[in-house]
Enzyme design. Sequence first.
Site, PDB file in Angstrom:
ATOM      1  N   ASN B 280      -6.404   1.560   5.070  1.00  0.00           N
ATOM      2  CA  ASN B 280      -6.148   0.031   4.310  1.00  0.00           C
ATOM      3  C   ASN B 280      -5.237   0.217   2.817  1.00  0.00           C
ATOM      4  OD1 ASN B 280      -7.387   1.238   2.347  1.00  0.00           O
ATOM      5  ND2 ASN B 280      -9.151   0.157   2.966  1.00  0.00           N
ATOM      6  N   CYS B 344      -6.287  -6.072  12.685  1.00  0.00           N
ATOM      7  CA  CYS B 344      -6.813  -5.293  12.003  1.00  0.00           C
ATOM      8  C   CYS B 344      -7.842  -5.758  11.245  1.00  0.00           C
ATOM      9  CB  CYS B 344      -6.379  -4.616  10.203  1.00  0.00           C
ATOM     10  SG  CYS B 344      -4.444  -5.561  10.106  1.00  0.00           S
ATOM     11  N   SER B 345      -7.945  -6.243  10.216  1.00  0.00           N
ATOM     12  CA  SER B 345      -8.790  -7.173   9.457  1.00  0.00           C
ATOM     13  C   SER B 345      -8.403  -8.825   9.235  1.00  0.00           C
ATOM     14  CB  SER B 345      -9.290  -6.949   8.278  1.00  0.00           C
ATOM     15  OG  SER B 345      -9.932  -5.266   8.510  1.00  0.00           O
ATOM     16  N   ASP B 346      -7.043  -8.392   8.453  1.00  0.00           N
ATOM     17  CA  ASP B 346      -6.203 -10.083   8.723  1.00  0.00           C
ATOM     18  C   ASP B 346      -5.400 -10.282   9.300  1.00  0.00           C
ATOM     19  OD1 ASP B 346      -8.891 -11.221   6.745  1.00  0.00           O
ATOM     20  OD2 ASP B 346      -7.804 -10.222   4.968  1.00  0.00           O
ATOM     21  N   GLY B 347      -5.187  -9.024   9.818  1.00  0.00           N
ATOM     22  CA  GLY B 347      -4.179  -9.174  11.273  1.00  0.00           C
ATOM     23  C   GLY B 347      -2.737  -9.514   9.998  1.00  0.00           C
ATOM     24  N   ASP B 349      -1.599  -6.857   7.282  1.00  0.00           N
ATOM     25  CA  ASP B 349      -0.254  -6.239   6.866  1.00  0.00           C
ATOM     26  C   ASP B 349      -0.718  -5.017   8.247  1.00  0.00           C
ATOM     27  OD1 ASP B 349      -0.317  -6.447   4.611  1.00  0.00           O
ATOM     28  OD2 ASP B 349      -2.444  -6.321   4.263  1.00  0.00           O
ATOM     29  N   ARG B 390       1.423  -8.334  -2.071  1.00  0.00           N
ATOM     30  CA  ARG B 390       1.269  -6.992  -1.979  1.00  0.00           C
ATOM     31  C   ARG B 390       2.920  -6.309  -2.958  1.00  0.00           C
ATOM     32  NH1 ARG B 390      -2.588  -7.367  -0.239  1.00  0.00           N
ATOM     33  NH2 ARG B 390      -2.904  -7.858   1.829  1.00  0.00           N
TER      34      ARG B 390
END
Lengths: 536, 577
Positions: B280, B344-347, B349, B390
């Site tokens: 992550n 991924c999680s939020d899609g 990164d 980021r």
Amino acid sequence: MEFSEHIKTANVEDVVLRRPFYQPTKGTLCVTGHHLIFSNRGGDSARPFLLLLRNIDAIEKRPSVSSGTITLKCKDLCVLQLDIPGMEECLNIASSIESLSSLETVSEMYPFFYRPPFLSLQDQWGLSSTEQHYAQMKEIHDGWRVSQVNRDYSVSPSYPPAVIVPHSIDDETLVKAARFRQGGRFPVLCYYHRETGTVIMRSSQPLSGANRKRCREDELLLQAVIDGSELGYIIDTRSSQQAQQARMTGGGFESKSCYRGWKRLHRQLEKGKVLQESLIKLVEACGDQSHSVDRWLSKLENSKWLSHVQTALSTAGLVAECVERDGHSVLVHGSEGTDTSLLVSSLAQLILDPDSRTLAGFLGLLEREWVQAGHPFQQRCAHSAYSHVRLRHEAPVFVLLLDCVWQLARQFPLAMGFSEPLLLRLAKEVYASDYGTFLCNSDQERCVTGVKERTHCLFQSLLRANERQHYSNPLYERTELAIWPSIQPPSLQLWKGLFLQWTDDALHLVEAQKVIQNLVSQCHRPLNEKVENTDG
Amino acid sequence: METIVMEHIRLPKVENVRLIDTVTSRRASVGTLYLTATHTIFVENETEILTETWVLHSLVFSVEKQASTTTGCPLLVRCKNFQVLQFVIPQERDCHDVHVSLLHLSRPEHYEELYCFSYNANSDREDRRKAWDFINLKAEYSRMGLPNHLWKLTPANHHYKVSDTYPADLYVPKSATPPVIMGSSKFRSRGRFPTLSYYYKENHAAICRSSQPLSGFSARCLEDEQMLEAIVRSNPRSDFMYVVDTRPKLNAMANRAAGKGYENEDNYSNIKFHFVGIENIHVMRNSLQKMLEERGLAHFPSMSYFLEGLESSGWLKHIKAVVDAGVFITKAIAEEGISVLVHCSDGWDRTAQVCSVASVLLDPYYRTLKGLMVLIERDWVSFGHKFSHRNNHLNGDPKEVSPVIDQFLECVWQLSEQFPCAFEYNERFLITIHHHVYSCQYGNFIGNNQKERTELGLQEKTHSLWTYLWKNRTDYINPLYRPDHSQTQGVLRPLTAPYCFKFWGALYNRFDRGIHPRQSVMEYLMAIREETQQLEEQDHAVRQDRWSDDVEASSMAGQEVCWYRDQQYGRTERVMI
């Protein structure tokens, strides 16, 4: 002795050969005195595959009931596999290869049998001699002379018959100084720097021993080198502790009180077994099939190969700095003076001297500083990274030199007249060759075994027109300036072209080289035409 | 805004400041330090050539005041483009003022304070607006062959009503009805339902992307299952699809406790589920930090120290994980003809990284200059990669900062090292994009999603980086590029053995000029090519005005190119007249 004694089975049909970049192919395997020959059956017009037996470093056999597999690990780091039908044939082939690839009598080696149509034994062997080299350097004729004191190799068995020494030192003094140096390797000139009039010399360690013996003649010799100037530097390629310890076994170092004006610096370069093991670890790491980056980096670090590259370049840089920036002469030695001293002195010359960076100049440098200067090639390159035999005198000092030269060329891609393929060719030839250049351990041995009369010279061959074309750097633009390498860790890289040359990765890089070559020739064509036009 | 910024400048000018060369730490130059609204400028004294160092405030990563010594008070400025400047300011009080000023200047609170809003603000509005049309995503989807009989453009997210982090225009399978889209979006984090990223027209396989499903331990959603079924059906030649979760399995499982998680193969007919294990954003942030600390310079020039540091940072391992995932998807699409859903999680990164690396491998277009711009615009900008979070554009949560797009650019670089003839752009192009992802000089990467960007009016108020890069494209062309070469056509099949991944010195040691090759093959080849072109032009007595379509641009180029170079190279050497 007949080679046929060693050949138990000369021919086997239906052998499958597996090697990098090629599909497995079926064909006939033939063992001769010096080669493995594999020819493809059927109408394939491809030339037979030829492998010099000398190139084989290790052989592993896995016989089974009806067939067997032989893995050949070569000194050029290539790994081949032969699937041989019939267990007996497999064992016979393996034992033939084993005994033929480890023959050690020089005069039985392939260079004594290699007779290509384009070379003649009447050609000059070698590119130049000490006398010719001296004759070309008019500027040193006042201070320096050629001495033939070693004409019968009695003063130093590993030195060439002629060496360059200070004018004021007579042969009698040289003989006495030689007795004070290991192997009789008294200080001789290897490079003269025109702008500052200073020099790089090399020798072996002085034999001062435990009771700090002195040698008046040796001191005189070094005094003559820095005559008139204040200071000279002795770069000892051992740590000061190692140099101290060497006294216990009769070796030693130049003490400050006896050699006035000379300042000693220690830079520890590894050699011998440590270096050989470093190569073995590196090659092992490159062949590791695991997919872990951590493991790769840890093995790369653990091999210490790049650390050796770094130390060699930084020591050479130090020598060059003393000569060019500070204007002081330098004497380089370790213990025997046949390994790390040569490494450092030749790298320093590449940094300083544009003449040594041309194709012919570089080969000339290798001839002077390695072949004539008595690097024991036969001992150092008897085996490479795969061998299982107990190591004796093996050490990849010359491969380390080639790697350092590659690093220099990577940092200064326009400054060298020769290209990476030349370095790769030399890395291969030094272990197994059709030519006699890297046979034996010294000039004396080469004379005794008739290498110069009965083999061909690699360097001469590399300078023939079509070879020269292939090994020239298309980007070469001569610079008169010294090329100072960066020795910061990010500046030094693994030499993929050598250590990973049998992977697809290297294949893409070779492609890129071709594109560069085409690009340069395309771009230069209209330029040349243009020049001709204006002349017309 | 200008006035707010000016208030932060406690001290506009300090004399007799020393700038220490951080690599050699021997050389120091003496000069005057200026603080302006946008830059820190150091002007060297008494040299024959005027030497200036310009540092954009938005590029400043940290400012550290160190303990005073007899010679003055050291101030260490670390930049996001890896430049490190060590000033020594004679008076402690001055140093304090500069420190405090720089802290404020480098951490703006509002978007409007960013440099892009003041950069070249007076140029013609209409020209500026038009320049933004240079990269057009509609044209990109139609280049892929969309819409067609399998995929359609859906208006579902117009006015960002389904997902505020998605773009307005999205492509979905023809059979996905509005209720399926709505239902699926409610079952996905932040409403990021499965939608198309790349369509491989040779065999109809597609890369789709989404966020994680809100499956928890047992929840299911019929519409979401139908949505995936629709994706399978939109690829006529296959009867299943891959779902690639780019997270390590453990992380994905942990998410289930929070009502999120991953697809249960039992509930979704015709999927094959696959984890690829990319770490992550927090792991990546720490890894880069560690690598930068130990990149083996100056004080620790030992090879072992460098390699050990590189290993323990784990950075190259992470880069390899992203490339490996890209290779997996490329194989599925090109060789097996199977569509893939990536999340991924939020899609925004890891998903963006993996989808775009796969695109580069699959389609030679993305290996051209314009293609890479389009790709970044599609998979990163439009799909809501949170650039401002980021890349630390504003004073915000340091835990949101992570080098995610940096890793994508590095993956492309690693590939270009392996295939030197396959990419139209050179290393400098990638480094320049990296620079401007942080510089805030252009509007492209400001904000965190399309909605925010529209609200900020970036296309009216700022310039686009892409047109600037296109105008200067001769600087960014790889002279070895051979589009017709066997290795450059079609799909790239890279080796991913560990030794294929190298430390990217040209980026991370960008300003430590002593460590780079002293001569550049690329520059040499570019120079001789230019020479040849000039000669050809003379010979034919034809002035090839290759850039005639950019004439309007050159008005802007002159001064600004200089400007830019100042920042790129840190030090400029201009002859004083």
